[in-house]
Design a protein around this motif. Structure first.
Motif, mmCIF file in Angstrom:
data_model
loop_
_atom_site.group_PDB
_atom_site.id
_atom_site.type_symbol
_atom_site.label_atom_id
_atom_site.label_comp_id
_atom_site.label_asym_id
_atom_site.label_seq_id
_atom_site.Cartn_x
_atom_site.Cartn_y
_atom_site.Cartn_z
ATOM 1 N N LEU A 54 0.826 -1.210 0.000
ATOM 2 C CA LEU A 54 0.000 0.000 0.000
ATOM 3 C C LEU A 54 0.859 1.258 0.000
ATOM 4 C CD1 LEU A 54 -2.930 0.998 0.130
ATOM 5 C CD2 LEU A 54 -2.731 1.036 2.614
ATOM 6 N N LEU A 55 1.947 1.242 0.759
ATOM 7 C CA LEU A 55 2.841 2.408 0.772
ATOM 8 C C LEU A 55 3.449 2.655 -0.602
ATOM 9 C CD1 LEU A 55 4.721 1.917 4.172
ATOM 10 C CD2 LEU A 55 3.033 3.677 3.624
ATOM 11 N N ALA A 56 3.834 1.563 -1.289
ATOM 12 C CA ALA A 56 4.423 1.718 -2.628
ATOM 13 C C ALA A 56 3.432 2.314 -3.610
ATOM 14 C CB ALA A 56 4.917 0.364 -3.135
ATOM 15 N N LEU A 57 2.133 2.100 -3.367
ATOM 16 C CA LEU A 57 1.112 2.631 -4.272
ATOM 17 C C LEU A 57 0.658 4.027 -3.865
ATOM 18 C CD1 LEU A 57 -1.119 -0.565 -4.695
ATOM 19 C CD2 LEU A 57 0.526 0.345 -6.333
ATOM 20 N N VAL A 58 0.597 4.287 -2.567
ATOM 21 C CA VAL A 58 0.000 5.532 -2.089
ATOM 22 C C VAL A 58 1.015 6.673 -2.023
ATOM 23 C CG1 VAL A 58 -1.066 6.639 -0.081
ATOM 24 C CG2 VAL A 58 -1.838 4.388 -0.834
ATOM 25 N N LEU A 59 2.240 6.361 -1.608
ATOM 26 C CA LEU A 59 3.217 7.438 -1.425
ATOM 27 C C LEU A 59 3.488 8.232 -2.701
ATOM 28 C CD1 LEU A 59 5.767 5.875 1.094
ATOM 29 C CD2 LEU A 59 3.990 7.570 1.513
ATOM 30 N N PRO A 60 3.606 7.579 -3.891
ATOM 31 C CA PRO A 60 3.753 8.402 -5.101
ATOM 32 C C PRO A 60 2.567 9.326 -5.345
ATOM 33 C CG PRO A 60 4.458 6.157 -5.535
ATOM 34 C CD PRO A 60 3.826 6.148 -4.174
ATOM 35 N N LEU A 61 1.354 8.875 -4.971
ATOM 36 C CA LEU A 61 0.193 9.760 -5.087
ATOM 37 C C LEU A 61 0.321 10.948 -4.148
ATOM 38 C CD1 LEU A 61 -2.812 7.259 -5.349
ATOM 39 C CD2 LEU A 61 -1.868 8.701 -7.154
ATOM 40 N N ARG A 304 2.516 -9.255 19.060
ATOM 41 C CA ARG A 304 3.009 -8.055 19.733
ATOM 42 C C ARG A 304 2.095 -6.877 19.415
ATOM 43 N NH1 ARG A 304 7.820 -9.589 21.635
ATOM 44 N NH2 ARG A 304 8.883 -11.306 20.548
ATOM 45 N N ALA A 305 1.557 -6.288 20.468
ATOM 46 C CA ALA A 305 0.652 -5.159 20.273
ATOM 47 C C ALA A 305 1.356 -4.029 19.531
ATOM 48 C CB ALA A 305 0.148 -4.673 21.634
ATOM 49 N N HIS A 306 0.708 -3.546 18.518
ATOM 50 C CA HIS A 306 1.193 -2.417 17.709
ATOM 51 C C HIS A 306 2.517 -2.720 17.001
ATOM 52 C CE1 HIS A 306 -1.888 -0.319 19.927
ATOM 53 N NE2 HIS A 306 -1.219 -0.447 21.073
ATOM 54 N N GLY A 307 2.917 -3.982 16.939
ATOM 55 C CA GLY A 307 4.180 -4.304 16.273
ATOM 56 C C GLY A 307 4.153 -3.996 14.795
ATOM 57 N N ALA A 308 3.067 -4.416 14.102
ATOM 58 C CA ALA A 308 2.967 -4.157 12.659
ATOM 59 C C ALA A 308 2.835 -2.670 12.381
ATOM 60 C CB ALA A 308 1.785 -4.917 12.079
ATOM 61 N N ALA A 309 2.039 -1.966 13.192
ATOM 62 C CA ALA A 309 1.849 -0.526 12.977
ATOM 63 C C ALA A 309 3.158 0.231 13.156
ATOM 64 C CB ALA A 309 0.789 0.002 13.936
ATOM 65 N N ALA A 310 3.922 -0.150 14.186
ATOM 66 C CA ALA A 310 5.198 0.533 14.416
ATOM 67 C C ALA A 310 6.175 0.287 13.277
ATOM 68 C CB ALA A 310 5.800 0.068 15.745
ATOM 69 N N LEU A 311 6.211 -0.950 12.791
ATOM 70 C CA LEU A 311 7.123 -1.259 11.691
ATOM 71 C C LEU A 311 6.715 -0.537 10.419
ATOM 72 C CD1 LEU A 311 9.534 -2.753 10.622
ATOM 73 C CD2 LEU A 311 8.121 -4.787 10.315
ATOM 74 N N LEU A 312 5.407 -0.476 10.149
ATOM 75 C CA LEU A 312 4.945 0.241 8.952
ATOM 76 C C LEU A 312 5.218 1.734 9.062
ATOM 77 C CD1 LEU A 312 1.571 -1.574 8.163
ATOM 78 C CD2 LEU A 312 3.672 -1.608 6.822
ATOM 79 N N ALA A 313 5.099 2.283 10.267
ATOM 80 C CA ALA A 313 5.425 3.701 10.445
ATOM 81 C C ALA A 313 6.895 3.950 10.142
ATOM 82 C CB ALA A 313 5.089 4.127 11.870
ATOM 83 N N ALA A 314 7.756 3.037 10.601
ATOM 84 C CA ALA A 314 9.183 3.182 10.306
ATOM 85 C C ALA A 314 9.447 3.038 8.810
ATOM 86 C CB ALA A 314 9.974 2.137 11.089
ATOM 87 N N LEU A 315 8.763 2.080 8.167
ATOM 88 C CA LEU A 315 8.939 1.904 6.725
ATOM 89 C C LEU A 315 8.481 3.142 5.959
ATOM 90 C CD1 LEU A 315 7.800 -1.797 6.122
ATOM 91 C CD2 LEU A 315 10.116 -0.879 6.018
ATOM 92 N N SER A 316 7.380 3.753 6.411
ATOM 93 C CA SER A 316 6.882 4.939 5.710
ATOM 94 C C SER A 316 7.870 6.095 5.804
ATOM 95 C CB SER A 316 5.520 5.350 6.275
ATOM 96 O OG SER A 316 5.634 5.762 7.624
ATOM 97 N N LEU A 317 8.551 6.210 6.955
ATOM 98 C CA LEU A 317 9.550 7.276 7.106
ATOM 99 C C LEU A 317 10.710 7.083 6.145
ATOM 100 C CD1 LEU A 317 9.668 7.691 10.993
ATOM 101 C CD2 LEU A 317 8.543 9.168 9.324
ATOM 102 N N VAL A 318 11.025 5.827 5.838
ATOM 103 C CA VAL A 318 12.104 5.552 4.884
ATOM 104 C C VAL A 318 11.609 5.701 3.456
ATOM 105 C CG1 VAL A 318 13.736 3.809 4.086
ATOM 106 C CG2 VAL A 318 13.251 4.032 6.525
ATOM 107 N N LEU A 319 10.396 5.212 3.197
ATOM 108 C CA LEU A 319 9.894 5.190 1.818
ATOM 109 C C LEU A 319 9.408 6.555 1.354
ATOM 110 C CD1 LEU A 319 7.917 1.810 1.776
ATOM 111 C CD2 LEU A 319 10.091 2.321 0.663
ATOM 112 N N LEU A 320 8.993 7.423 2.278
ATOM 113 C CA LEU A 320 8.466 8.722 1.852
ATOM 114 C C LEU A 320 9.491 9.556 1.093
ATOM 115 C CD1 LEU A 320 6.110 10.651 1.773
ATOM 116 C CD2 LEU A 320 6.776 11.508 4.024
#
Length: 538
Positions: A54-61, A304-320
């Protein structure tokens, strides 16, 4: 190419660049967490995989929207402009006669290389054929499912008996309300074992609960649009594998299946169908590597609570930022109208020549920064300006003229002191002159320069700059508008006066758009914008 098509093409290329990066970062992040002893569960890993896609599709938009809403200004806060503050203009020294010859036909902007539209057409046709083929197979699957014997129904899901040699799978079809759209297909081999039948149905129903069957269409469209891209197919297969692991984990974690019984069911499915054909397009099921799935059953990972959300937030900071770079790389060395206006406004010195940005100026800017010849010309001009700047500014300052007029010398000669016979390029339409300011003989003589067989003062930078300053001062005093003054510098006062008298308009944008004036003014304005924002050539 229209702006909309250009943006669509840049989005497509940006997504193509981000897909392998998102896939690699997601897998490396999950592997790193496992190595550190903090692994995510299979269901969380699936969320990370889907989120990375989703990040790969949304961030360019988002990058495209950011360009439209907040166009980029200069990349540097320190002064890189050749223009500084200038005083008011004095009264004209004398009434100057015509400066140039009659207008020449307008130059046309360079077109895109013919190979690019062909590549775009080939990709579009290939994507359409690939997707159409997959949808046709999906349609055939639906017709085949409707002819299968039905074993039972679970809510809105139909459980059907598949053909011999077919693995268990689930499928969903977008259909009108009231018609069956969700299916679970089980192989005949599980009918003799009630527990295997129950676990197989539970597994396939879990795919429906996780919306795997719905998202199978998204994966189908992704691999269709990027049929040529290995990362798209790798990402699709990885997500399919994560879906199976997530289903297995969900069933065992909820207590609906015991690990040993479930492992036996997986092993029987693998042994009974060792050479099973691949699943139909848009379907998902149990025909995936068995060893890893069985190992996962007996080595559960904590949720792990919020594990996926935290990792995706970190990925978004790199991918943005990578998305922004990919978008810029995909768009090429071009600026939009909004970006050019923002650049002009932010780099405008008080009292200097204003840059009035319109579509013609943007076209010239993109020609100068987006083509090899244009960039080479402007880089040579900036290099030469470094050597000639003080000599040129001395003549302009003597007339209290703004330094932005250096753009005229840039466009005329790339700030090169050359004779009439020189073959060096010039961006100015019309007859070639000589010197840095490219005076033709008649205008040079009327402004006090000697042009003879034995002496050519046009090649004297000091004398020619004095004459150019006088001419530009007179033209501005005559028209009260720098854009009209630039037009007269190239096409002559008589021509500009005639155009104004004929049309009753002093709007250079409208006059150039109607073909009454050539694109010289737009080229000078574009050159000035680049002089004030040289990072455009970086």
């Amino acid at each position: 190419m229209s702006a909309a098509l250009r943006e669509l093409a840049s989005f497509y290329v940006a997504v193509a660049l981000l897909l392998p990066v998102a896939l690699l970062l997601a897998r490396l992040s999950l592997a790193l967490l496992a190595w550190l002893g903090r692994p995510l569960s299979a269901r969380q890993s699936l969320r990370v995989g889907r989120g990375a896609l989703l990040l790969a599709l949304v961030l360019p938009l988002l990058a495209t929207g950011a360009h439209a809403l907040a166009p980029a200004g200069p990349l540097f806060t320190f002064e890189r402009s050749v223009a500084r503050h200038a005083g008011r203009l004095p009264a004209p020294a004398w009434n100057a006669p015509a400066a140039r010859v009659s207008p020449q036909p307008r130059d046309t902007a360079p077109s895109l290389p013919p190979v690019l539209p062909l590549v775009a057409l080939g990709l579009a046709v290939g994507a359409a054929l690939f997707t159409a083929r997959a949808l046709v197979r999906h349609r055939r699957l639906l017709r085949g499912l409707e002819s299968l014997p039905r074993v039972r129904g679970v809510g809105r899901v139909v459980v059907a008996l598949g053909e011999e040699g077919t693995p268990a799978f689930s499928a969903w079809f977008p259909r009108r309300q009231g018609r069956r759209s969700a299916w679970v297909v089980v192989p005949p081999s599980v009918l003799g074992d009630a527990e295997s039948f129950r676990l197989t149905v539970l597994h396939e129903l879990q795919h429906h609960r996780q919306r795997d069957t719905h998202l199978a269409f998204a994966r189908l469209l992704l691999t269709g649009a990027f049929f040529w891209h290995p990362a798209a197919h790798l990402l699709s297969r990885w997500l399919a594998s994560l879906q199976e692991l997530a289903c297995d984990e969900a069933l065992v974690a909820s207590g609906r299946a015991q690990a040993h019984a479930y492992a036996r069911c997986l092993l029987q499915a693998a042994l009974s169908l060792p050479g099973a054909p691949p699943l139909p397009a848009g379907a998902t099921g149990m025909s995936h590597p068995t060893t890893r799935r069985i190992q996962m059953l007996f080595q559960p990972r904590p949720f792990r609570a919020h594990g996926a959300a935290a990792l995706l937030a970190a990925l978004s900071l790199v991918l943005l930022p990578l998305s922004t770079l990919a978008q810029n790389a995909a768009r090429g060395r071009t600026v939009t109208l909004a970006e050019a206006k923002a650049l002009a406004e932010s780099s405008q010195p008080s009292g200097d020549v204003p840059v009035v940005v319109d579509a013609q100026v943007v076209a010239q800017v993109n020609r100068l920064i987006g083509t090899e010849k244009g960039r080479a010309f402007m880089k040579r001009a900036l290099t030469n300006l470094g050597a000639q700047r003080e000599a040129l500014l001395a003549g302009l300052r003597a007339k209290r003229l703004p330094e932005g007029l250096l753009a005229v010398a840039v466009v005329e000669s790339a700030v090169t002191n050359m004779p009439e016979t020189s073959t060096n390029p010039s961006l100015a339409p019309g007859l070639r002159g000589a010197g840095v300011w490219m005076f033709i003989p008649d205008t040079a003589r009327r402004y006090g320069l000697e042009v003879s067989a034995t002496k050519d003062e046009r090649l004297d930078v000091t004398r020619e700059t004095q004459a150019a300053a006088a001419l530009l001062s007179d033209l501005h005093a005559r028209y009260g508008d720098w854009r009209l003054a630039f037009a007269a510098y190239n096409q002559g006062e008589k021509w500009v006066d005639g155009v104004i008298a004929q049309t009753g308009s002093r709007d250079v944008t409208a006059l150039a758009g109607a073909g009454k004036l050539n694109d010289y003014t737009a080229t000078v304005q574009a050159g000035l914008l680049i002089l004030r924002n040289p990072h455009l050539l970086d």
